[in-house]
Design a protein around this motif. Structure first.
Motif, PDB file in Angstrom:
ATOM      1  N   SER A   1      14.999   5.540  -7.800  1.00 57.79           N
ATOM      2  CA  SER A   1      15.328   6.450  -8.898  1.00 57.79           C
ATOM      3  C   SER A   1      14.108   6.783  -9.744  1.00 57.79           C
ATOM      4  CB  SER A   1      16.421   5.840  -9.790  1.00 57.79           C
ATOM      5  OG  SER A   1      15.916   4.757 -10.565  1.00 57.79           O
ATOM      6  N   GLU A   2      13.122   5.878  -9.771  1.00 59.14           N
ATOM      7  CA  GLU A   2      11.903   6.090 -10.548  1.00 59.14           C
ATOM      8  C   GLU A   2      10.831   6.824  -9.753  1.00 59.14           C
ATOM      9  OE1 GLU A   2      10.804   2.188 -11.790  1.00 59.14           O
ATOM     10  OE2 GLU A   2      12.429   2.025 -13.235  1.00 59.14           O
ATOM     11  N   GLY A   3      11.098   7.059  -8.482  1.00 59.30           N
ATOM     12  CA  GLY A   3      10.138   7.793  -7.660  1.00 59.30           C
ATOM     13  C   GLY A   3       8.965   6.958  -7.180  1.00 59.30           C
ATOM     14  N   ILE A   4       9.075   5.647  -7.277  1.00 62.01           N
ATOM     15  CA  ILE A   4       7.982   4.772  -6.853  1.00 62.01           C
ATOM     16  C   ILE A   4       8.024   4.550  -5.339  1.00 62.01           C
ATOM     17  CG2 ILE A   4       7.008   2.441  -7.088  1.00 62.01           C
ATOM     18  CD1 ILE A   4       8.094   2.467  -9.964  1.00 62.01           C
ATOM     19  N   VAL A   5       9.226   4.537  -4.776  1.00 59.20           N
ATOM     20  CA  VAL A   5       9.414   4.430  -3.326  1.00 59.20           C
ATOM     21  C   VAL A   5      10.441   5.486  -2.926  1.00 59.20           C
ATOM     22  CG1 VAL A   5       8.924   1.947  -3.324  1.00 59.20           C
ATOM     23  CG2 VAL A   5      11.290   2.735  -3.521  1.00 59.20           C
ATOM     24  N   HIS A   6      10.562   5.723  -1.622  1.00 59.34           N
ATOM     25  CA  HIS A   6      11.613   6.630  -1.161  1.00 59.34           C
ATOM     26  C   HIS A   6      12.168   6.125   0.166  1.00 59.34           C
ATOM     27  CE1 HIS A   6       8.984   8.582   1.854  1.00 59.34           C
ATOM     28  NE2 HIS A   6       8.033   8.496   0.936  1.00 59.34           N
ATOM     29  N   PRO A   7      13.429   6.466   0.475  1.00 58.78           N
ATOM     30  CA  PRO A   7      14.073   5.957   1.701  1.00 58.78           C
ATOM     31  C   PRO A   7      13.346   6.414   2.953  1.00 58.78           C
ATOM     32  CG  PRO A   7      15.693   6.910   0.199  1.00 58.78           C
ATOM     33  CD  PRO A   7      14.340   7.290  -0.334  1.00 58.78           C
ATOM     34  N   TYR A   8      13.455   5.594   3.991  1.00 58.08           N
ATOM     35  CA  TYR A   8      12.806   5.899   5.268  1.00 58.08           C
ATOM     36  C   TYR A   8      13.817   5.792   6.403  1.00 58.08           C
ATOM     37  CZ  TYR A   8       9.672   5.505   9.288  1.00 58.08           C
ATOM     38  OH  TYR A   8       9.040   5.686  10.495  1.00 58.08           O
ATOM     39  N   LYS A   9      14.289   6.927   6.898  1.00 54.81           N
ATOM     40  CA  LYS A   9      15.152   6.993   8.086  1.00 54.81           C
ATOM     41  C   LYS A   9      16.303   5.982   8.048  1.00 54.81           C
ATOM     42  CE  LYS A   9      11.496   8.696  11.145  1.00 54.81           C
ATOM     43  NZ  LYS A   9      10.715   8.452  12.373  1.00 54.81           N
ATOM     44  N   LYS A  10      16.891   5.836   6.889  1.00 57.04           N
ATOM     45  CA  LYS A  10      18.047   4.955   6.686  1.00 57.04           C
ATOM     46  C   LYS A  10      17.726   3.482   6.921  1.00 57.04           C
ATOM     47  CE  LYS A  10      21.415   8.510   7.957  1.00 57.04           C
ATOM     48  NZ  LYS A  10      22.571   8.861   8.800  1.00 57.04           N
ATOM     49  N   LYS A  11      16.456   3.176   7.133  1.00 52.64           N
ATOM     50  CA  LYS A  11      16.077   1.782   7.353  1.00 52.64           C
ATOM     51  C   LYS A  11      14.870   1.461   6.492  1.00 52.64           C
ATOM     52  CE  LYS A  11      17.832   1.241  12.078  1.00 52.64           C
ATOM     53  NZ  LYS A  11      17.499   0.851  13.474  1.00 52.64           N
ATOM     54  N   GLY A  12      15.123   0.823   5.373  1.00 52.26           N
ATOM     55  CA  GLY A  12      14.022   0.428   4.510  1.00 52.26           C
ATOM     56  C   GLY A  12      13.538   1.573   3.637  1.00 52.26           C
ATOM     57  N   ILE A  13      12.377   1.379   3.066  1.00 54.34           N
ATOM     58  CA  ILE A  13      11.785   2.362   2.170  1.00 54.34           C
ATOM     59  C   ILE A  13      10.295   2.460   2.457  1.00 54.34           C
ATOM     60  CG2 ILE A  13      13.442   2.009   0.292  1.00 54.34           C
ATOM     61  CD1 ILE A  13      10.656   0.345  -0.745  1.00 54.34           C
ATOM     62  N   ILE A  14       9.683   3.475   1.895  1.00 54.34           N
ATOM     63  CA  ILE A  14       8.235   3.637   1.998  1.00 54.34           C
ATOM     64  C   ILE A  14       7.676   3.738   0.591  1.00 54.34           C
ATOM     65  CG2 ILE A  14       6.423   5.296   2.590  1.00 54.34           C
ATOM     66  CD1 ILE A  14       7.718   5.808   5.167  1.00 54.34           C
ATOM     67  N   VAL A  15       6.571   3.058   0.346  1.00 55.22           N
ATOM     68  CA  VAL A  15       5.878   3.188  -0.932  1.00 55.22           C
ATOM     69  C   VAL A  15       5.367   4.619  -1.038  1.00 55.22           C
ATOM     70  CG1 VAL A  15       3.975   2.377  -2.376  1.00 55.22           C
ATOM     71  CG2 VAL A  15       5.208   0.758  -0.901  1.00 55.22           C
ATOM     72  N   ARG A  16       5.677   5.257  -2.135  1.00 59.59           N
ATOM     73  CA  ARG A  16       5.339   6.673  -2.279  1.00 59.59           C
ATOM     74  C   ARG A  16       3.832   6.893  -2.277  1.00 59.59           C
ATOM     75  NH1 ARG A  16       7.331  10.689  -7.163  1.00 59.59           N
ATOM     76  NH2 ARG A  16       6.360  12.587  -6.348  1.00 59.59           N
ATOM     77  N   SER A  17       3.414   7.974  -1.635  1.00 61.31           N
ATOM     78  CA  SER A  17       2.012   8.388  -1.682  1.00 61.31           C
ATOM     79  C   SER A  17       1.951   9.796  -2.266  1.00 61.31           C
ATOM     80  CB  SER A  17       1.382   8.352  -0.283  1.00 61.31           C
ATOM     81  OG  SER A  17       2.101   9.188   0.600  1.00 61.31           O
ATOM     82  N   PHE A  18       0.774  10.190  -2.728  1.00 62.20           N
ATOM     83  CA  PHE A  18       0.635  11.449  -3.449  1.00 62.20           C
ATOM     84  C   PHE A  18      -0.552  12.242  -2.917  1.00 62.20           C
ATOM     85  CE2 PHE A  18       2.593   8.353  -6.205  1.00 62.20           C
ATOM     86  CZ  PHE A  18       3.628   9.048  -6.806  1.00 62.20           C
TER      87      PHE A  18
ATOM     88  N   LYS B   1       0.816  -1.209   0.000  1.00 60.08           N
ATOM     89  CA  LYS B   1       0.000   0.000   0.000  1.00 60.08           C
ATOM     90  C   LYS B   1       0.856   1.269   0.000  1.00 60.08           C
ATOM     91  CE  LYS B   1      -3.629  -2.638   0.550  1.00 60.08           C
ATOM     92  NZ  LYS B   1      -4.538  -2.890  -0.583  1.00 60.08           N
ATOM     93  N   GLN B   2       0.249   2.373  -0.435  1.00 61.64           N
ATOM     94  CA  GLN B   2       0.912   3.669  -0.333  1.00 61.64           C
ATOM     95  C   GLN B   2       1.216   3.956   1.126  1.00 61.64           C
ATOM     96  OE1 GLN B   2      -0.706   7.011  -2.636  1.00 61.64           O
ATOM     97  NE2 GLN B   2      -2.143   5.557  -3.531  1.00 61.64           N
ATOM     98  N   GLY B   3       2.442   4.422   1.369  1.00 58.99           N
ATOM     99  CA  GLY B   3       2.854   4.739   2.734  1.00 58.99           C
ATOM    100  C   GLY B   3       3.350   3.545   3.514  1.00 58.99           C
ATOM    101  N   GLN B   4       3.269   2.346   2.950  1.00 53.17           N
ATOM    102  CA  GLN B   4       3.726   1.152   3.660  1.00 53.17           C
ATOM    103  C   GLN B   4       5.249   1.110   3.694  1.00 53.17           C
ATOM    104  OE1 GLN B   4       2.031  -2.533   2.272  1.00 53.17           O
ATOM    105  NE2 GLN B   4       3.513  -3.809   3.341  1.00 53.17           N
ATOM    106  N   ARG B   5       5.786   0.790   4.866  1.00 51.93           N
ATOM    107  CA  ARG B   5       7.238   0.662   5.019  1.00 51.93           C
ATOM    108  C   ARG B   5       7.668  -0.749   4.646  1.00 51.93           C
ATOM    109  NH1 ARG B   5      10.665   0.089  10.486  1.00 51.93           N
ATOM    110  NH2 ARG B   5      12.752   0.213   9.591  1.00 51.93           N
ATOM    111  N   LEU B   6       8.741  -0.827   3.859  1.00 49.52           N
ATOM    112  CA  LEU B   6       9.277  -2.112   3.410  1.00 49.52           C
ATOM    113  C   LEU B   6      10.772  -2.153   3.715  1.00 49.52           C
ATOM    114  CD1 LEU B   6       7.612  -2.159  -0.133  1.00 49.52           C
ATOM    115  CD2 LEU B   6       6.772  -3.347   1.908  1.00 49.52           C
ATOM    116  N   THR B   7      11.235  -3.234   4.322  1.00 45.87           N
ATOM    117  CA  THR B   7      12.664  -3.382   4.597  1.00 45.87           C
ATOM    118  C   THR B   7      13.247  -4.463   3.684  1.00 45.87           C
ATOM    119  OG1 THR B   7      12.359  -5.091   6.275  1.00 45.87           O
ATOM    120  CG2 THR B   7      12.277  -2.784   7.018  1.00 45.87           C
ATOM    121  N   GLU B   8      14.566  -4.447   3.552  1.00 41.99           N
ATOM    122  CA  GLU B   8      15.239  -5.472   2.741  1.00 41.99           C
ATOM    123  C   GLU B   8      14.950  -6.865   3.303  1.00 41.99           C
ATOM    124  OE1 GLU B   8      19.384  -4.753   2.288  1.00 41.99           O
ATOM    125  OE2 GLU B   8      19.117  -2.759   1.401  1.00 41.99           O
ATOM    126  N   THR B   9      14.990  -6.981   4.626  1.00 39.37           N
ATOM    127  CA  THR B   9      14.749  -8.283   5.255  1.00 39.37           C
ATOM    128  C   THR B   9      13.339  -8.780   4.964  1.00 39.37           C
ATOM    129  OG1 THR B   9      16.288  -7.757   7.041  1.00 39.37           O
ATOM    130  CG2 THR B   9      14.696  -9.526   7.443  1.00 39.37           C
TER     131      THR B   9
END
Length: 213
Positions: A47-64, A17-25
């Motif tokens: 790089s495509e703007g689909i997700v963005h980094p989250y506090k150096k731990k994982g990423i967040i699905v981009r929301s608009f 979902k948008q705003g969902q945090r995802l980690t590598e693990t």
């Protein structure tokens, strides 16, 4: 399917979902792969703007926000309008044939429309993208292709075609036909304005559904 495509599809399908945090693990366990391909896939998605980094731990699905959607669609209208005008100027007969082929596939997908079948809706979205892609290939401008790829993320993340009713799809097909005929006739101004109309209609459709949901 590679890891990059798997994550991207999970985002576009709404599985992530948008705003969902995802980690590598988490992703490595989810897709049953090592963290190395996950890491490479995330770099590309960032790089495509689909997700963005989250506090150096994982990423967040981009929301608009609504303003984000307006701005991105306005940029799309400029880019795709220009690209379509260039296609009308530079296209070859072989490229016209490929556009016709993609538009026929889009038409057939619409004719098979069934609101309860998400696979059909996905096919409609993919054949629409195929038609647009052939137009921008015909522009003979690689920069246009790269820039447009960066701004089509909104309709994909919002799965805009999942909100279309049958009459909206047929209206979209009519505009496709106008765009295609304008490119065939080398009518640059008409091709450009028809594409911009097409994009603005999509923008208004997404905004209406975002606000109401």
């Amino acid at each position: 399917m590679n890891v990059y495509d798997a994550i991207k599809n999970a985002i576009f399908s709404g599985e992530f979902k948008q705003g969902q945090r995802l980690t590598e693990t988490y992703l490595a366990e989810y897709f049953n792969v090592s963290r190395t391909p996950i890491r490479e896939a995330l770099k590309q998605l960032i790089s495509e703007g689909i997700v963005h980094p989250y506090k150096k731990k994982g990423i967040i699905v981009r929301s608009f926000s609504s303003d984000d959607i307006k701005e991105i669609y306005n940029v799309r209208a400029l880019l795709e309008g220009y690209g379509t005008g260039e296609a009308a100027l530079n296209r070859t007969e072989e490229q016209i044939a490929r556009m016709e082929e993609k538009n026929i596939a889009y038409k057939e997908a619409i004719y098979s429309y069934n609101a309860s079948d998400l696979n059909i809706t996905k096919n409609i979205q993919e054949t629409n993208q195929g038609f647009h892609h052939e137009i921008f290939v015909a522009s003979h401008n690689n920069q246009i292709l790269e820039l447009i790829d960066k701004v089509v993320v909104v309709p994909l993340i919002y799965r805009s075609f999942y909100w279309y009713k049958e009459e909206h799809l047929y209206q979209s097909l009519e505009v496709h036909n106008t765009i295609l005929n304008s490119i065939k006739d080398k009518d640059i101004d008409r091709a450009k304005s028809a594409m911009q109309e097409h994009i603005y209609t999509g923008r208004d459709h997404v905004l209406k559904n975002v606000i109401n949901n």
